[in-house]
Design an enzyme around this catalytic site. Structure first.
Site, mmCIF file in Angstrom:
data_model
loop_
_atom_site.group_PDB
_atom_site.id
_atom_site.type_symbol
_atom_site.label_atom_id
_atom_site.label_comp_id
_atom_site.label_asym_id
_atom_site.label_seq_id
_atom_site.Cartn_x
_atom_site.Cartn_y
_atom_site.Cartn_z
ATOM 1 N N GLY A 72 0.813 -1.218 0.000
ATOM 2 C CA GLY A 72 0.000 0.000 0.000
ATOM 3 C C GLY A 72 0.842 1.263 0.000
ATOM 4 O O GLY A 72 0.490 2.260 -0.641
ATOM 5 N N ASN A 161 -8.127 3.695 8.562
ATOM 6 C CA ASN A 161 -7.467 2.605 9.273
ATOM 7 C C ASN A 161 -7.645 2.682 10.786
ATOM 8 O O ASN A 161 -7.680 1.666 11.458
ATOM 9 C CB ASN A 161 -5.968 2.563 8.932
ATOM 10 C CG ASN A 161 -5.330 3.928 8.990
ATOM 11 O OD1 ASN A 161 -5.727 4.837 8.270
ATOM 12 N ND2 ASN A 161 -4.353 4.087 9.860
ATOM 13 N N GLN A 191 -7.768 -0.667 3.687
ATOM 14 C CA GLN A 191 -8.543 -1.239 4.799
ATOM 15 C C GLN A 191 -9.888 -1.773 4.350
ATOM 16 O O GLN A 191 -10.419 -2.721 4.937
ATOM 17 C CB GLN A 191 -8.766 -0.179 5.896
ATOM 18 C CG GLN A 191 -7.512 0.203 6.647
ATOM 19 C CD GLN A 191 -7.015 -0.895 7.575
ATOM 20 O OE1 GLN A 191 -7.762 -1.762 8.021
ATOM 21 N NE2 GLN A 191 -5.732 -0.872 7.867
ATOM 22 N N THR A 249 11.660 -7.087 -11.341
ATOM 23 C CA THR A 249 11.103 -8.430 -11.539
ATOM 24 C C THR A 249 9.895 -8.633 -10.619
ATOM 25 O O THR A 249 9.982 -8.364 -9.423
ATOM 26 C CB THR A 249 12.181 -9.494 -11.234
ATOM 27 O OG1 THR A 249 13.300 -9.231 -12.077
ATOM 28 C CG2 THR A 249 11.663 -10.893 -11.477
ATOM 29 N N CYS A 338 4.509 4.609 14.661
ATOM 30 C CA CYS A 338 5.573 4.868 13.700
ATOM 31 C C CYS A 338 6.478 3.642 13.619
ATOM 32 O O CYS A 338 6.266 2.650 14.304
ATOM 33 C CB CYS A 338 6.348 6.124 14.080
ATOM 34 S SG CYS A 338 7.275 5.945 15.587
HETATM 35 N N1 PLP Z 1 -3.078 2.609 3.745
HETATM 36 C C1 PLP Z 1 -3.768 2.180 4.818
HETATM 37 C C2 PLP Z 1 -5.150 2.690 5.054
HETATM 38 C C3 PLP Z 1 -3.194 1.256 5.696
HETATM 39 O O1 PLP Z 1 -3.876 0.841 6.756
HETATM 40 C C4 PLP Z 1 -1.881 0.790 5.416
HETATM 41 C C5 PLP Z 1 -1.194 -0.141 6.351
HETATM 42 O O2 PLP Z 1 -1.264 0.018 7.548
HETATM 43 C C6 PLP Z 1 -1.207 1.260 4.275
HETATM 44 C C7 PLP Z 1 -1.834 2.168 3.463
HETATM 45 C C8 PLP Z 1 0.180 0.805 3.945
HETATM 46 O O3 PLP Z 1 0.162 -0.480 3.406
HETATM 47 P P1 PLP Z 1 1.486 -1.398 3.428
HETATM 48 O O4 PLP Z 1 1.643 -1.865 4.841
HETATM 49 O O5 PLP Z 1 1.180 -2.522 2.488
HETATM 50 O O6 PLP Z 1 2.602 -0.562 2.947
#
Ligand code: PLP
Length: 394
Positions: A72, A161, A191, A249, A338
């Site tokens: 993400g 989240n 989420q 890759t 964090c």
């Molecule tokens: N966006 C949201 C709403 C998330 O909850 C998270 C992960 O906590 C992310 C992005 C980031 O995803 P990733 O852990 O795959 O980098």
């Protein structure tokens, strides 16, 4: 090790057994680099493209719109920097010297928030925060007032989240289209993915970010869906994989794991949403009646994801609470942490206007496909007793 009661699915979810099996099968046969031409390479390419087709189908997109990423966070970075470098950006053609605007909600995940902040520092971009109401829902009239011909990107997540609050994305997209035809809409659906029909819920969004490990898939794999209006400039250069949008890759087993996780989640969605909602509501009712002064941060009539329960517990410090619960094997979270694991003050609660003294005792329980009735009953036994003992010590 004692019993573990895992109520932190918004942080990461257990790997679904179907996913582990599908990934083991990928590695069980000869696996080449999908760019090659021999048989193991062709097998890799076939598996990758089948995974892409499946993900595209579940997201209501054309396969060519799906770019596999490392998660993400990378998807959000690619969306923000990839669109801001395009057309109007530094070094691009178009309207040189014209500053772009990025609007992003005040409650975005750090993946989007920090990408926008960094873009504002490096590019001719003004980053504007879109406020939310006390429930954490974006202010649509303020959005309508803020979008203009300089707006390049509007970022509003599908579901938050920390609180699980679902944003009115269709109305956001309509508002943006009505006000600024050049503006692109990015939605972070990380989420929401286990619980919502993404094809419907993200229809019309130009950019959609996903992450496998929130849907019962592996860590380190994600997707950015890139719609036809987007002129994206990559930020990984190399062999030109993913149609030149993300060189490197590809992780074939990861892509298969992601597609499998999404398929299993989609197939069981109706019943799992119902069961998880029932368990979450039982947990909410039990904790609210057993803990004096406990407040549900988001009123039950506000649309949230089924697994989220966010509470504010006056007179308790969340770090102490999380450690004490962890000692009893109950895994929850304080919201955003964090990289060092330290808890930070929540920008989401601040944007909602939650007073600091309440935010200090904020705790997030998130249920998911791994949660059982026994987990809920155990949390109902443990959490009120731990809160009472911390309050006695205070
Ligand atoms: N966006 C949201 C709403 C998330 O909850 C998270 C992960 O906590 C992310 C992005 C980031 O995803 P990733 O852990 O795959 O980098």
């Amino acid at each position: 090790m004692g019993v573990t009661t895992y109520l932190d699915h918004a942080a990461t979810t257990p790997l679904r057994p179907e996913v582990a099996q599908a990934m083991a099968e990928v590695h069980g046969g000869p696996l080449g680099n999908p760019t090659g031409s021999h048989r193991p390479a062709q097998r890799a390419k076939r598996l990758l493209e089948e995974a892409r087709d499946e993900v595209a189908d579940l997201m209501g997109r054309a396969p060519g719109e799906i770019v596999f990423t490392s998660g993400g966070t990378e998807s959000a970075n690619l969306a923000v920097f990839g669109t801001l470098h395009g057309e109007w950006g530094a070094g691009g053609g178009g309207d040189r010297g014209v500053r772009m605007t990025v609007l992003r909600s005040a409650v975005e995940h750090p993946a989007v928030l920090e990408s926008c902040r960094a873009a504002g520092e490096r590019l001719p971009v003004d980053v504007v925060a879109l406020g939310v109401d006390a429930a954490g829902v974006v202010d649509l009239p303020a959005l309508a007032e803020s979008v203009d011909e300089r707006t390049r990107l509007v970022a509003v997540m599908l579901a938050n989240n920390e609180t699980g609050v679902v944003q009115p994305l269709a109305a956001v997209i309509d508002t943006v289209r009505d006000c600024g035809e050049r503006a692109l809409v990015l939605t972070d659906a990380v989420q929401a993915a286990p619980f919502m029909d993404l094809a419907r819920a993200t229809m019309g969004a130009d950019l959609v970010a996903l992450s496998a490990h929130k849907v019962g898939g592996p860590v380190g794999v994600g997707v950015l869906a890139i719609g036809p209006r987007v002129d994206l400039v990559p930020h990984h250069y190399g062999g030109g994989q993913e149609r030149d949008r993300r060189s490197g890759t590809q992780d074939v087993a990861g892509a298969v794991g992601l597609a499998t996780a999404m398929r299993v989640a989609a197939a069981g969605r109706a019943s799992s949403v119902e069961v998880i909602t029932r368990r979450r509501d039982r947990l909410a009712d039990g904790l609210l009646s057993a803990i004096d002064g406990a407040i549900r941060t988001v009123a039950p009539e506000i649309a949230t994801l089924p697994g989220h329960l966010h509470l504010c517990l006056a007179g308790v410090e969340r770090e102490e609470l999380l450690v004490a619960l962890g000692d009893q094997g109950v895994c929850a979270s304080g919201g955003s942490s964090c990289a060092s694991g330290a808890l930070q003050a929540s920008h989401v609660l601040a944007a909602m206007g939650v007073p600091d003294d309440l935010a200090r005792g904020a705790i997030r329980f998130t249920l998911g496909h791994g949660t059982t009735d026994a987990d809920v009953e155990r949390a109902l036994d443990v959490v009120p007793a731990v809160v009472a003992s911390l309050r006695r010590r205070a």
